[in-house]
Enzyme design. Structure first.
Site, PDB file in Angstrom:
ATOM      1  N   HIS A  88      44.564  44.133  37.364  1.00  0.00           N
ATOM      2  CA  HIS A  88      43.157  43.840  37.546  1.00  0.00           C
ATOM      3  C   HIS A  88      42.362  45.132  37.523  1.00  0.00           C
ATOM      4  O   HIS A  88      42.803  46.159  38.042  1.00  0.00           O
ATOM      5  CB  HIS A  88      42.908  43.094  38.857  1.00  0.00           C
ATOM      6  CG  HIS A  88      41.612  42.359  38.833  1.00  0.00           C
ATOM      7  ND1 HIS A  88      40.447  42.903  39.286  1.00  0.00           N
ATOM      8  CD2 HIS A  88      41.298  41.130  38.357  1.00  0.00           C
ATOM      9  CE1 HIS A  88      39.461  42.033  39.118  1.00  0.00           C
ATOM     10  NE2 HIS A  88      39.955  40.941  38.555  1.00  0.00           N
ATOM     11  N   HIS A  89      41.178  45.070  36.919  1.00  0.00           N
ATOM     12  CA  HIS A  89      40.351  46.265  36.766  1.00  0.00           C
ATOM     13  C   HIS A  89      39.911  46.812  38.113  1.00  0.00           C
ATOM     14  O   HIS A  89      39.603  48.004  38.252  1.00  0.00           O
ATOM     15  CB  HIS A  89      39.134  45.923  35.902  1.00  0.00           C
ATOM     16  CG  HIS A  89      38.602  47.093  35.151  1.00  0.00           C
ATOM     17  ND1 HIS A  89      38.364  48.306  35.747  1.00  0.00           N
ATOM     18  CD2 HIS A  89      38.278  47.250  33.851  1.00  0.00           C
ATOM     19  CE1 HIS A  89      37.898  49.154  34.832  1.00  0.00           C
ATOM     20  NE2 HIS A  89      37.852  48.536  33.679  1.00  0.00           N
ATOM     21  N   SER A  90      39.903  45.938  39.142  1.00  0.00           N
ATOM     22  CA  SER A  90      39.517  46.415  40.476  1.00  0.00           C
ATOM     23  C   SER A  90      40.604  47.298  41.075  1.00  0.00           C
ATOM     24  O   SER A  90      40.365  48.059  41.995  1.00  0.00           O
ATOM     25  CB  SER A  90      39.252  45.232  41.401  1.00  0.00           C
ATOM     26  OG  SER A  90      40.423  44.451  41.525  1.00  0.00           O
TER      27      SER A  90
END
Lengths: 467, 467
Positions: free
Chosen positions: A140-142
């Site tokens: 996930h980009h987070s």
């Protein structure tokens, strides 16, 4: 317990069924010549039994209090990671060509991550023809951005084919300064930098809006400045997107592109834009959707600030024309070279401090469109994202298996159904095309057309470009 | 445009990240002896090019008006079905045993369906050892129930190994009376029937609640009646479930089970319950979670109503003990036989009209728990769902490939982390175990233990059951 940064939290806020905010990378390896039948099973077993899972791979989201998911989440160490879930063994159906690999990676990249677990998966894919296998990692980009993910992979691999018993990425202790170090590359790093700048300036958002408006206004009076935001036409790739993805790849020897750059007087990046623009022109023509005005690309670039006497460069952002309105290949290339030259000249006039500000302003409409979810409901800031990221220059190995190619698998958002990210590796340039399945029904062709555009340009150069 | 029935809409209402409401079936075939390398590719190509997609496979959900998903959806014909999306080619990694198949089907069954498309997928899976391949079909329960799905598959297959160019399931015109015809089998059919009964009686829900309360009360005064709802203990398989699934299979020659039934004086169903109960006892013992009181199973059964002079039977529902508290195999079997005998005697005393009412009442706590999403937050109505569904008796073929086994892949809900559904086919009984991944970390063992329970019981019978 660890708080998410503003940027990391933003990726979660934008997450939806239609726009899952995970990124990935695809690594293709040759099996070692003497590999036993159980080589991949052994690799998998080692991956699952290499000890402690390090940050950020051990983080999962948690929400405080009794209000469910109304409050902002934080990261929590997952003491009970089910590695059989995260580390997966897959296979390609016959004949196991690049086509079957593309189909499988498209599917894997379309599935949302399980938000009750650490936000990553790693897939070992066997059955790739010519004794190869692939490694697809999704996160996930987070948690980690795509380019940092590529860097992390790079750090795990070895320049020696004889090194074995290597650690998987999630067992390598993070470098303290990783994000800062790597924020200089690609769209992700650029967004990260721009948003950091936003974060550091309380109340800057209204300024961003009005700057965005000024930039929009300038697009009505193009003069001879650079291509402005919102100056690209609305095309099929700039509507709302749906949840399924397509992924395609191509790779070329960088030397071929360098020769073309040299012969034409342009840069390597100009040639990349030419190949993408030419492929897009043909693709949109076939779909009866080629706009009269040329498509524009949003591109991260390295710029030497006007007041920098040394060799240091800084990442900035430009919007350039892809020349898709030009039917003649030579005119198209000249059009693109002219557009990037003007954009760069503009950036190079700026001193270092102003460059950071300007980059942020130029990107702000895109960031706002992204974070507001308004993409595809208004005029596109630019038509397509194209990044060209420098990767490892030396040949790398994993457990004796040679890394043949590595591709970024990107995310897309409403208003931008296509992302093209190029990554250099050991003398080749690897193109990863990530697109919306429903918007781009024959995206595979786009990758094929890039190759044909390359051959066409080589032929043209052979007969004399200036003639 | 077509309205969803109350029941069909119910499955959508219960849908959540943790409880996706799709069901599936897994068919295992032998490749024809003379199959070319492209056999599966050809089958896939035919599947994608067989003409019109019929109802319900062409339906997708649509929502009326501007209120988004606040109003009830209806079915809409999807004029633009992307069969490349729905019909998929997958492969198993080396060595391609039942284990790798189980892992892949577990993953495929864990992914939610895409609600913007018709709610089904069909996967051809190659690479199964001993020249076999598998066909896994997944569909939302609101579109078609699992057993109807199996029946539909059956109707597509042929008893002749020489028939070729066969239609895929989604190109076969539906029989008008399909749902009615097939609602007589298994848990799905039973739920369907019970909910139809609810629907036909306006204002019946309060009655259901009070009937459920009466049944709950009766569980405190068991006397010598049948096992009552809520009388099972709370065990690890009766908490809230999470979104990922595990799937395991076993199959046995029915003749082996019949001989055991004959020797023990019980029914085939008693032997099925014994095998499941014995496996569950051992599994829960190993997890240090075996309750003192015996687990109970909710079981669809065929009953001849007391006033029916003919040969007609009717589907009803019983709750029976699985004897998991009994350490001795023989006592366990006798305990189960006693429990099912009492439950059936109770049902057989009822005239036809009362039987329908009673079935509905008996099932009502389960239905209410299911539809309210309260499962796992209160005492379980029963501990595990076990169905035994009659399937095709003749050997079937698809494009010349022999069907070796067929398994139902079920759904689970909060409060019931395990579903065991058995399907008979051509002399064998096929057990499909569907469970919650996080709740049942070693569910595979449960399937293995069923087999060992069978062997143990055979040994016991060989030395004389009554001795």
């Amino acid at each position: 317990m660890k708080r998410l940064g503003t940027l990391d939290a933003s990726w979660l806020a934008v997450e939806s069924e239609d726009t899952p905010m995970h990124v990935g990378n695809l690594l293709i390896f040759s099996l070692p010549e003497d590999a036993p039948d159980t080589f991949l099973q052994d690799v998998l077993a080692r991956m699952k039994n290499s000890g402690t899972v390090e940050a950020p791979w051990c983080y999962r989201l948690a929400w405080p209090g009794f209000l469910g998911r109304l409050l902002a989440p934080y990261w929590k160490d997952d003491a009970n990671i089910d590695l059989d879930y995260h580390v997966r063994h897959s296979a390609l159906p016959y004949p196991g060509s690049e086509r079957e690999l593309g189909v499988l990676v498209s599917r894997l990249h379309s599935h949302p991550l399980d938000f009750s677990r650490p936000l990553w998966e790693c897939h070992i894919i066997e059955g790739l023809e010519n004794n190869r296998f692939a490694l697809y990692t999704k996160m996930h980009h987070s948690m980690i951005d795509g380019i940092s993910g590529v860097r992390l992979m790079q750090r795990v691999l070895s320049t020696s084919p004889s090194e074995i018993n290597m650690l998987p990425a999630w067992c390598v202790r993070p470098e303290k300064s990783r994000r800062r170090e790597t924020s200089g590359s690609g769209m992700s790093g650029l967004l990260s930098q721009a948003l950091d700048a936003v974060k550091e300036q309380a109340g800057v958002t209204p300024t961003l809006w009005s700057a965005a408006k000024r930039l929009a206004h300038s697009s009505l009076h193009p003069g001879d400045g650079p291509a402005a935001p919102f100056s690209g036409p609305v095309s099929m790739i700039n509507h709302r997107v749906t949840g399924q993805r397509r992924f395609a790849t191509q790779h070329y020897q960088i030397e071929r592109l360098r020769e073309l750059a040299h012969a034409s007087g342009g840069s390597l990046n100009d040639i990349v834009l030419y190949l993408c623009g030419t492929a897009l022109r043909r693709f949109l023509l076939e779909q009866n959707d080629l706009p009269d005005a040329p498509l524009t690309a949003g591109i991260p670039v390295n710029i030497r600030p006007a007041d920098d006497q040394g060799t240091g460069t800084q990442i900035s952002f430009m919007i350039a024309s892809l020349g898709t309105s030009e039917a003649d290949p030579k005119s198209r290339l000249l059009h693109i070279m002219d557009s990037t030259r003007r954009a760069k000249e503009h950036l190079q006039q700026l001193p270092k401090a102003a460059l950071t500000q300007y980059t942020m302003l130029l990107m702000s409409p895109y960031i706002l469109q992204l974070l507001s979810g308004m993409g595809g409901r208004m005029r596109p800031v630019f038509n397509v994202t194209i990044s060209n990221v420098p990767g490892p220059t030396e040949t790398l190995y994993y457990e004796g298996a040679k890394l043949e190619a590595m591709y970024p698998v990107s995310l897309i958002a409403h208003g931008g159904a296509l992302n093209i990210t190029c990554l250099s590796y050991a003398g080749s340039l690897n193109f990863g095309y990530t697109g919306c399945r429903d918007t781009l029904p024959s995206m595979q062709r786009l990758a094929v057309y890039t190759g044909e555009a390359l051959e066409e340009l080589e032929d043209l150069m052979a007969t004399g470009f200036s003639s």
